[in-house]
Design a protein around this motif. Structure first.
Motif, mmCIF file in Angstrom:
data_model
loop_
_atom_site.group_PDB
_atom_site.id
_atom_site.type_symbol
_atom_site.label_atom_id
_atom_site.label_comp_id
_atom_site.label_asym_id
_atom_site.label_seq_id
_atom_site.Cartn_x
_atom_site.Cartn_y
_atom_site.Cartn_z
ATOM 1 N N ARG A 295 0.861 -1.191 0.000
ATOM 2 C CA ARG A 295 0.000 0.000 0.000
ATOM 3 C C ARG A 295 0.890 1.232 0.000
ATOM 4 O O ARG A 295 2.086 1.131 0.257
ATOM 5 N N HIS B 295 -2.521 0.082 -6.496
ATOM 6 C CA HIS B 295 -3.770 0.744 -6.124
ATOM 7 C C HIS B 295 -4.679 0.753 -7.348
ATOM 8 O O HIS B 295 -4.271 1.151 -8.430
ATOM 9 N N THR C 144 -2.791 15.720 2.152
ATOM 10 C CA THR C 144 -3.347 14.986 3.293
ATOM 11 C C THR C 144 -2.879 15.637 4.595
ATOM 12 O O THR C 144 -2.060 16.547 4.576
ATOM 13 N N SER D 258 -1.376 3.645 4.068
ATOM 14 C CA SER D 258 -2.826 3.608 3.929
ATOM 15 C C SER D 258 -3.216 2.918 2.629
ATOM 16 O O SER D 258 -2.551 3.099 1.605
ATOM 17 N N SER E 192 -6.237 3.541 1.623
ATOM 18 C CA SER E 192 -7.190 4.540 1.155
ATOM 19 C C SER E 192 -6.434 5.800 0.733
ATOM 20 O O SER E 192 -5.718 6.399 1.531
ATOM 21 N N ASN F 206 -6.965 9.564 -0.899
ATOM 22 C CA ASN F 206 -8.011 10.529 -1.238
ATOM 23 C C ASN F 206 -7.859 10.965 -2.705
ATOM 24 O O ASN F 206 -6.794 10.849 -3.300
#
Length: 152
Positions: A70, A88, A108, A126, A128, A130
């Motif tokens: 990740r 990703h 972020t 992460s 996730s 954005n």
């Protein structure tokens, strides 16, 4: 006379141990980087922070690459000319670690987190990402990932 047949069956990623998963994932990113003219060599240990070296066919470009499951930033890679590779959304991303920190800072609040601020840890990861950060990483998007990889 009997024939020597090898039966090829796809491996279930979830059944692999940690070392086998690392090698499996290395082969996946190496296949993608081959499309971009790189020959990848897996290192036995994290030499200067790298999991593998990627040599370009131009004979002048060599990347020290850290492979992660990740998006990850880690202080121990800062200032070492390390490239971070991570999957990703069905694609690989390959970006210089220090550039990645700049993009994370701009998009972020991760650098305000306790895990980043902790002097002993100094890392953040992460699954996730954005939309703003993802958009800023567009130029570093490679792909696609060949088959299933890094399943959680």
């Amino acid at each position: 006379m009997t024939e020597n047949h090898t039966r090829f069956e796809k491996v279930d990623y979830k059944t692999l141990n940690a070392r086998q998963k690392e090698l499996f994932n290395f082969q996946k990113i190496a296949a993608t980087l081959a499309d971009y003219g790189f020959n990848c060599i897996k290192l036995a240990d994290d030499w200067q922070g790298a999991d593998f070296l990627a040599y370009h066919v131009n004979g002048t470009s060599t990347l020290k690459v850290q492979l992660k499951s990740r998006l990850t930033i880690d202080r121990r890679y800062s200032g070492k000319d390390i490239w971070m590779a991570f999957p990703h959304g069905g694609h690989w991303y390959l970006v210089k670690h220090d550039c990645l920190i700049e993009k994370v800072l701009a998009n972020t609040d991760w650098l305000s987190s306790s895990s980043w601020k902790d002097k002993d840890k100094g890392k953040y990861h992460s699954i996730s990402i954005n939309p703003e950060l993802l958009e800023s990483l567009t130029e570093y998007k490679l792909g696609p990932i060949y088959g299933l990889v890094l399943q959680v």
